[in-house]
Design an enzyme around this catalytic site. Structure first.
Site, mmCIF file in Angstrom:
data_model
loop_
_atom_site.group_PDB
_atom_site.id
_atom_site.type_symbol
_atom_site.label_atom_id
_atom_site.label_comp_id
_atom_site.label_asym_id
_atom_site.label_seq_id
_atom_site.Cartn_x
_atom_site.Cartn_y
_atom_site.Cartn_z
ATOM 1 N N HIS A 1 -14.095 79.656 -23.517
ATOM 2 C CA HIS A 1 -13.201 80.781 -23.845
ATOM 3 C C HIS A 1 -12.980 81.574 -22.804
ATOM 4 O O HIS A 1 -11.643 81.708 -22.356
ATOM 5 C CB HIS A 1 -13.614 81.574 -25.261
ATOM 6 C CG HIS A 1 -13.369 81.002 -26.490
ATOM 7 N ND1 HIS A 1 -14.078 79.927 -27.041
ATOM 8 C CD2 HIS A 1 -12.441 81.316 -27.487
ATOM 9 C CE1 HIS A 1 -13.642 79.825 -28.340
ATOM 10 N NE2 HIS A 1 -12.726 80.320 -28.263
ATOM 11 N N TYR B 1 -24.920 70.733 -31.495
ATOM 12 C CA TYR B 1 -25.912 71.329 -32.364
ATOM 13 C C TYR B 1 -26.980 70.278 -32.936
ATOM 14 O O TYR B 1 -28.161 70.334 -32.888
ATOM 15 C CB TYR B 1 -25.141 72.065 -33.598
ATOM 16 C CG TYR B 1 -26.307 72.651 -34.649
ATOM 17 C CD1 TYR B 1 -26.868 73.914 -34.235
ATOM 18 C CD2 TYR B 1 -26.546 71.956 -35.770
ATOM 19 C CE1 TYR B 1 -27.653 74.382 -35.000
ATOM 20 C CE2 TYR B 1 -27.441 72.678 -36.417
ATOM 21 C CZ TYR B 1 -27.993 73.634 -36.279
ATOM 22 O OH TYR B 1 -29.032 74.403 -37.001
#
Length: 346
Positions: free
Chosen positions: A252, A225
Protein backbone atom coordinates in the site's frame (compact mmCIF):
# COMPACT_ATOMS: atom_id res chain seq x y z
CA UNK A 1 -35.87 27.53 1.59
CA UNK A 2 -33.92 24.78 3.31
CA UNK A 3 -32.21 23.91 0.01
CA UNK A 4 -31.03 27.52 -0.39
CA UNK A 5 -29.62 27.54 3.14
CA UNK A 6 -27.69 24.31 2.50
CA UNK A 7 -26.28 25.68 -0.76
CA UNK A 8 -25.24 28.92 0.94
CA UNK A 9 -23.47 27.02 3.72
CA UNK A 10 -21.76 24.85 1.11
CA UNK A 11 -20.27 27.86 -0.63
CA UNK A 12 -19.15 29.36 2.66
CA UNK A 13 -17.41 26.16 3.70
CA UNK A 14 -15.93 25.87 0.25
CA UNK A 15 -14.34 29.29 0.51
CA UNK A 16 -16.20 30.65 -2.54
CA UNK A 17 -18.82 33.35 -2.83
CA UNK A 18 -22.39 32.18 -2.98
CA UNK A 19 -22.92 34.60 -5.87
CA UNK A 20 -21.19 32.71 -8.67
CA UNK A 21 -23.58 33.50 -11.54
CA UNK A 22 -25.33 30.22 -10.92
CA UNK A 23 -22.36 28.18 -12.18
CA UNK A 24 -20.63 25.34 -10.41
CA UNK A 25 -17.27 26.56 -11.66
CA UNK A 26 -15.50 23.19 -11.73
CA UNK A 27 -12.06 23.04 -13.29
CA UNK A 28 -10.76 19.85 -14.85
CA UNK A 29 -7.09 20.49 -14.16
CA UNK A 30 -7.00 17.65 -11.64
CA UNK A 31 -8.33 15.15 -14.18
CA UNK A 32 -5.93 16.46 -16.81
CA UNK A 33 -3.06 16.04 -14.38
CA UNK A 34 -4.20 12.54 -13.43
CA UNK A 35 -4.48 11.47 -17.07
CA UNK A 36 -1.50 13.48 -18.27
CA UNK A 37 0.80 10.45 -18.41
CA UNK A 38 -1.77 7.98 -19.71
CA UNK A 39 0.44 6.85 -22.65
CA UNK A 40 3.22 6.05 -20.20
CA UNK A 41 0.79 4.05 -18.06
CA UNK A 42 -0.33 2.05 -21.09
CA UNK A 43 3.25 1.40 -22.18
CA UNK A 44 4.25 0.25 -18.69
CA UNK A 45 1.22 -2.04 -18.54
CA UNK A 46 2.15 -3.55 -21.92
CA UNK A 47 5.73 -4.15 -20.80
CA UNK A 48 4.50 -5.81 -17.61
CA UNK A 49 2.16 -8.06 -19.57
CA UNK A 50 4.88 -8.94 -22.07
CA UNK A 51 7.31 -9.77 -19.27
CA UNK A 52 4.70 -12.04 -17.69
CA UNK A 53 4.24 -13.78 -21.05
CA UNK A 54 7.80 -14.05 -22.37
CA UNK A 55 9.80 -14.21 -19.12
CA UNK A 56 7.68 -15.49 -16.24
CA UNK A 57 5.85 -18.28 -18.04
CA UNK A 58 8.88 -19.71 -19.92
CA UNK A 59 10.95 -19.46 -16.76
CA UNK A 60 8.37 -21.33 -14.69
CA UNK A 61 7.95 -23.91 -17.43
CA UNK A 62 11.69 -24.53 -17.53
CA UNK A 63 11.82 -24.83 -13.76
CA UNK A 64 9.09 -27.48 -13.70
CA UNK A 65 10.78 -29.44 -16.48
CA UNK A 66 14.36 -29.44 -15.27
CA UNK A 67 14.28 -28.98 -11.51
CA UNK A 68 15.83 -31.89 -9.55
CA UNK A 69 13.67 -34.62 -8.09
CA UNK A 70 12.55 -34.14 -4.50
CA UNK A 71 10.25 -35.60 -1.86
CA UNK A 72 7.41 -33.54 -3.17
CA UNK A 73 7.32 -35.40 -6.48
CA UNK A 74 5.52 -38.74 -6.69
CA UNK A 75 6.82 -41.48 -8.97
CA UNK A 76 3.84 -41.36 -11.32
CA UNK A 77 3.69 -37.56 -11.43
CA UNK A 78 4.67 -35.81 -14.64
CA UNK A 79 6.56 -32.63 -13.84
CA UNK A 80 5.35 -30.99 -17.05
CA UNK A 81 1.80 -31.18 -15.70
CA UNK A 82 2.75 -28.79 -12.90
CA UNK A 83 3.09 -25.97 -15.39
CA UNK A 84 -0.30 -24.74 -16.66
CA UNK A 85 -1.17 -24.60 -20.32
CA UNK A 86 -0.41 -21.24 -21.86
CA UNK A 87 -4.10 -20.60 -22.59
CA UNK A 88 -4.99 -21.19 -18.93
CA UNK A 89 -2.16 -18.96 -17.80
CA UNK A 90 -3.27 -16.22 -20.19
CA UNK A 91 -6.84 -16.45 -18.89
CA UNK A 92 -5.56 -16.19 -15.31
CA UNK A 93 -3.70 -12.95 -16.12
CA UNK A 94 -6.97 -11.19 -17.00
CA UNK A 95 -9.40 -12.97 -14.67
CA UNK A 96 -10.44 -11.01 -11.53
CA UNK A 97 -8.62 -13.36 -9.17
CA UNK A 98 -5.13 -13.72 -7.73
CA UNK A 99 -5.30 -17.43 -6.88
CA UNK A 100 -4.45 -19.68 -9.82
CA UNK A 101 -6.65 -22.62 -10.74
CA UNK A 102 -6.54 -24.77 -13.85
CA UNK A 103 -10.28 -24.33 -14.20
CA UNK A 104 -12.73 -21.76 -12.88
CA UNK A 105 -16.54 -21.86 -12.87
CA UNK A 106 -17.77 -20.24 -16.08
CA UNK A 107 -21.05 -18.68 -17.19
CA UNK A 108 -22.77 -19.65 -20.41
CA UNK A 109 -23.08 -16.22 -22.07
CA UNK A 110 -21.79 -12.65 -21.89
CA UNK A 111 -24.24 -9.88 -21.05
CA UNK A 112 -22.68 -6.94 -22.88
CA UNK A 113 -25.25 -4.53 -21.52
CA UNK A 114 -24.13 -5.47 -18.01
CA UNK A 115 -20.51 -4.89 -19.00
CA UNK A 116 -21.26 -1.41 -20.35
CA UNK A 117 -23.27 -0.47 -17.27
CA UNK A 118 -20.41 -1.48 -14.96
CA UNK A 119 -17.87 0.55 -16.90
CA UNK A 120 -20.30 3.49 -16.82
CA UNK A 121 -20.43 3.12 -13.03
CA UNK A 122 -16.63 3.22 -12.88
CA UNK A 123 -16.66 6.45 -14.90
CA UNK A 124 -19.37 7.97 -12.68
CA UNK A 125 -17.45 7.07 -9.50
CA UNK A 126 -14.27 8.57 -10.96
CA UNK A 127 -16.03 11.84 -11.73
CA UNK A 128 -17.59 11.91 -8.27
CA UNK A 129 -14.19 11.37 -6.62
CA UNK A 130 -12.80 14.17 -8.76
CA UNK A 131 -15.63 16.43 -7.60
CA UNK A 132 -14.88 15.60 -3.95
CA UNK A 133 -11.20 16.46 -4.35
CA UNK A 134 -11.96 19.61 -6.30
CA UNK A 135 -14.53 20.99 -3.87
CA UNK A 136 -13.50 19.69 -0.45
CA UNK A 137 -9.74 19.12 -0.62
CA UNK A 138 -8.03 21.41 -3.11
CA UNK A 139 -9.86 24.51 -1.94
CA UNK A 140 -8.99 23.76 1.71
CA UNK A 141 -5.32 22.86 1.29
CA UNK A 142 -4.33 24.91 -1.78
CA UNK A 143 -2.73 27.64 0.39
CA UNK A 144 -1.24 25.30 2.96
CA UNK A 145 1.96 26.60 4.58
CA UNK A 146 1.44 30.17 3.41
CA UNK A 147 0.32 30.85 6.97
CA UNK A 148 1.35 29.26 10.22
CA UNK A 149 -0.38 25.90 10.82
CA UNK A 150 -1.62 25.50 14.37
CA UNK A 151 -2.84 22.39 16.15
CA UNK A 152 -6.36 23.79 16.02
CA UNK A 153 -6.18 24.18 12.25
CA UNK A 154 -4.83 20.65 11.85
CA UNK A 155 -7.58 19.10 13.97
CA UNK A 156 -10.22 21.14 12.15
CA UNK A 157 -8.81 19.98 8.82
CA UNK A 158 -8.90 16.34 9.95
CA UNK A 159 -12.57 16.57 10.87
CA UNK A 160 -13.40 18.40 7.64
CA UNK A 161 -11.73 15.57 5.69
CA UNK A 162 -13.62 12.74 7.37
CA UNK A 163 -16.71 12.89 5.17
CA UNK A 164 -14.81 13.38 1.87
CA UNK A 165 -12.43 10.57 2.89
CA UNK A 166 -15.27 8.20 3.74
CA UNK A 167 -17.04 9.01 0.46
CA UNK A 168 -13.84 8.37 -1.48
CA UNK A 169 -13.39 5.07 0.35
CA UNK A 170 -16.89 3.90 -0.55
CA UNK A 171 -16.67 5.15 -4.13
CA UNK A 172 -13.30 3.50 -4.67
CA UNK A 173 -14.59 0.25 -3.20
CA UNK A 174 -17.67 0.27 -5.41
CA UNK A 175 -15.78 1.30 -8.57
CA UNK A 176 -13.04 -1.32 -8.30
CA UNK A 177 -14.27 -4.26 -6.24
CA UNK A 178 -17.79 -4.19 -7.65
CA UNK A 179 -18.06 -2.50 -11.03
CA UNK A 180 -14.58 -3.06 -12.51
CA UNK A 181 -14.25 -6.67 -11.35
CA UNK A 182 -17.78 -7.55 -12.42
CA UNK A 183 -17.20 -6.04 -15.86
CA UNK A 184 -14.11 -8.17 -16.48
CA UNK A 185 -15.72 -11.22 -14.89
CA UNK A 186 -18.66 -10.87 -17.28
CA UNK A 187 -16.44 -10.44 -20.34
CA UNK A 188 -14.38 -13.51 -19.37
CA UNK A 189 -17.47 -15.49 -18.25
CA UNK A 190 -15.87 -15.79 -14.82
CA UNK A 191 -18.67 -17.09 -12.61
CA UNK A 192 -17.15 -16.63 -9.15
CA UNK A 193 -18.30 -13.10 -8.29
CA UNK A 194 -17.51 -13.27 -4.56
CA UNK A 195 -15.22 -10.24 -4.59
CA UNK A 196 -16.40 -9.01 -1.19
CA UNK A 197 -18.94 -9.78 1.51
CA UNK A 198 -21.09 -7.55 3.70
CA UNK A 199 -18.13 -5.93 5.46
CA UNK A 200 -20.30 -2.94 6.37
CA UNK A 201 -22.16 -5.12 8.89
CA UNK A 202 -19.08 -6.53 10.62
CA UNK A 203 -18.41 -5.84 14.30
CA UNK A 204 -14.63 -6.35 14.31
CA UNK A 205 -11.68 -5.29 12.21
CA UNK A 206 -10.58 -8.90 11.88
CA UNK A 207 -13.82 -9.69 10.06
CA UNK A 208 -13.58 -6.44 8.11
CA UNK A 209 -10.17 -7.36 6.70
CA UNK A 210 -11.45 -10.80 5.69
CA UNK A 211 -14.56 -9.52 3.91
CA UNK A 212 -13.51 -6.11 2.53
CA UNK A 213 -11.43 -7.46 -0.36
CA UNK A 214 -11.72 -11.20 -0.77
CA UNK A 215 -9.56 -11.23 -3.91
CA UNK A 216 -6.49 -9.94 -2.05
CA UNK A 217 -7.38 -11.74 1.18
CA UNK A 218 -7.48 -15.12 -0.57
CA UNK A 219 -4.05 -14.47 -2.10
CA UNK A 220 -2.53 -13.44 1.22
CA UNK A 221 -4.08 -16.40 3.00
CA UNK A 222 -3.16 -18.95 0.31
CA UNK A 223 0.37 -17.90 -0.55
CA UNK A 224 1.61 -16.10 2.57
CA UNK A 225 -0.27 -16.99 5.75
CA UNK A 226 -0.60 -20.75 5.11
CA UNK A 227 3.05 -21.14 4.16
CA UNK A 228 4.22 -19.16 7.19
CA UNK A 229 1.94 -21.23 9.43
CA UNK A 230 3.49 -24.44 8.09
CA UNK A 231 6.98 -23.02 8.49
CA UNK A 232 6.64 -21.55 11.98
CA UNK A 233 3.89 -23.72 13.46
CA UNK A 234 0.48 -22.93 14.96
CA UNK A 235 1.99 -21.36 18.09
CA UNK A 236 3.18 -18.37 16.07
CA UNK A 237 -0.15 -17.41 14.59
CA UNK A 238 0.22 -13.78 15.66
CA UNK A 239 3.63 -13.54 13.97
CA UNK A 240 2.17 -14.93 10.77
CA UNK A 241 -0.61 -12.38 10.89
CA UNK A 242 1.91 -9.61 11.53
CA UNK A 243 3.92 -10.69 8.49
CA UNK A 244 0.78 -10.59 6.34
CA UNK A 245 -0.01 -7.10 7.59
CA UNK A 246 3.58 -6.00 7.02
CA UNK A 247 3.52 -7.18 3.42
CA UNK A 248 0.16 -5.51 2.80
CA UNK A 249 1.35 -2.26 4.42
CA UNK A 250 4.51 -2.21 2.28
CA UNK A 251 2.52 -2.71 -0.93
CA UNK A 252 0.00 0.00 0.00
CA UNK A 253 2.80 2.42 0.84
CA UNK A 254 4.58 1.60 -2.41
CA UNK A 255 1.42 2.55 -4.32
CA UNK A 256 1.20 5.85 -2.44
CA UNK A 257 4.86 6.65 -3.11
CA UNK A 258 4.54 5.94 -6.82
CA UNK A 259 1.29 7.91 -7.11
CA UNK A 260 2.29 10.99 -5.09
CA UNK A 261 5.99 11.17 -5.84
CA UNK A 262 7.20 11.44 -2.24
CA UNK A 263 7.73 9.17 0.77
CA UNK A 264 5.48 9.93 3.71
CA UNK A 265 4.66 6.62 5.44
CA UNK A 266 1.54 7.71 7.30
CA UNK A 267 -0.51 4.90 5.75
CA UNK A 268 2.18 2.36 6.66
CA UNK A 269 2.25 3.52 10.28
CA UNK A 270 -1.54 3.41 10.54
CA UNK A 271 -1.63 -0.03 8.93
CA UNK A 272 0.92 -1.52 11.30
CA UNK A 273 -0.29 0.49 14.29
CA UNK A 274 -4.01 0.85 14.82
CA UNK A 275 -4.85 -1.30 11.80
CA UNK A 276 -3.00 -4.32 13.16
CA UNK A 277 -3.86 -3.68 16.80
CA UNK A 278 -7.59 -3.47 16.17
CA UNK A 279 -7.75 -7.05 14.85
CA UNK A 280 -7.38 -8.25 18.45
CA UNK A 281 -10.31 -6.09 19.57
CA UNK A 282 -13.47 -8.13 19.08
CA UNK A 283 -17.12 -7.58 19.89
CA UNK A 284 -20.53 -8.81 18.88
CA UNK A 285 -22.92 -5.95 19.59
CA UNK A 286 -24.11 -3.30 17.18
CA UNK A 287 -22.06 -0.72 19.06
CA UNK A 288 -18.92 -2.44 17.77
CA UNK A 289 -20.11 -1.88 14.22
CA UNK A 290 -20.51 1.81 15.05
CA UNK A 291 -16.98 1.80 16.46
CA UNK A 292 -15.65 0.28 13.24
CA UNK A 293 -17.31 2.95 11.12
CA UNK A 294 -16.07 5.74 13.39
CA UNK A 295 -12.54 4.36 13.21
CA UNK A 296 -12.75 4.21 9.40
CA UNK A 297 -14.05 7.77 9.24
CA UNK A 298 -11.30 9.08 11.52
CA UNK A 299 -8.60 7.12 9.73
CA UNK A 300 -9.64 8.40 6.31
CA UNK A 301 -9.84 11.95 7.71
CA UNK A 302 -6.26 11.75 8.98
CA UNK A 303 -4.97 10.24 5.72
CA UNK A 304 -6.72 12.82 3.56
CA UNK A 305 -5.56 15.70 5.72
CA UNK A 306 -1.92 14.64 6.09
CA UNK A 307 -1.32 13.65 2.47
CA UNK A 308 -3.05 16.76 1.14
CA UNK A 309 -0.98 18.95 3.46
CA UNK A 310 2.23 17.33 2.32
CA UNK A 311 1.26 17.52 -1.35
CA UNK A 312 0.51 21.24 -1.27
CA UNK A 313 3.49 21.92 0.99
CA UNK A 314 5.63 20.56 -1.82
CA UNK A 315 3.88 22.90 -4.23
CA UNK A 316 4.20 26.01 -2.02
CA UNK A 317 7.46 25.48 -0.10
CA UNK A 318 11.01 25.48 -1.49
CA UNK A 319 13.30 22.47 -1.17
CA UNK A 320 15.40 22.40 1.99
CA UNK A 321 17.69 19.46 1.14
CA UNK A 322 19.11 17.71 -1.88
CA UNK A 323 16.77 15.71 -4.06
CA UNK A 324 16.88 12.34 -2.27
CA UNK A 325 16.61 13.68 1.28
CA UNK A 326 13.84 16.03 0.24
CA UNK A 327 12.06 13.02 -1.26
CA UNK A 328 11.92 11.14 2.05
CA UNK A 329 11.68 14.03 4.56
CA UNK A 330 8.17 15.56 4.84
CA UNK A 331 8.37 19.13 3.59
CA UNK A 332 5.31 20.07 5.65
CA UNK A 333 7.51 19.57 8.74
CA UNK A 334 10.45 21.63 7.54
CA UNK A 335 8.87 24.47 5.59
CA UNK A 336 10.51 27.79 6.45
CA UNK A 337 7.60 30.21 6.68
CA UNK A 338 9.69 33.38 6.96
CA UNK A 339 11.96 32.48 4.06
CA UNK A 340 8.96 31.53 1.95
CA UNK A 341 7.22 34.85 2.65
CA UNK A 342 10.38 36.77 1.83
CA UNK A 343 10.76 34.86 -1.44
CA UNK A 344 7.13 35.55 -2.36
CA UNK A 345 7.56 39.27 -1.60
CA UNK A 346 10.77 39.56 -3.57
Amino acid sequence: MMFKIVIKKFYVLDGRSSHNNGKIGLEFGLLQWGLGKFPKVVSLWLWMQLSALIIVYPGFYGWTMYRPEGKVDSKDHDKADMCPDFSKYLYFLFAPTLVYRDNYPRTATIRWGYVVSNFAQVLACTLYIYYIFERFCITVFRNFNRDHVSAKLFITSVFSCMLPGALTLLLGFFAILHSWFNAFAEMLRFADRMFYKDWWNTTSFASYYRTWNIVVHDWLYTYVYKDLSKLLGPKYRSICMACVFLLSAIVHEYVMVMALGFFYPVLFVMFMGAGFGFIFVKGTGRSWNVFLWLALFMGMGVLFCVYNMEWFARQNCPENYDHFIDYVVPRSWTCNFDAMKNNSQS
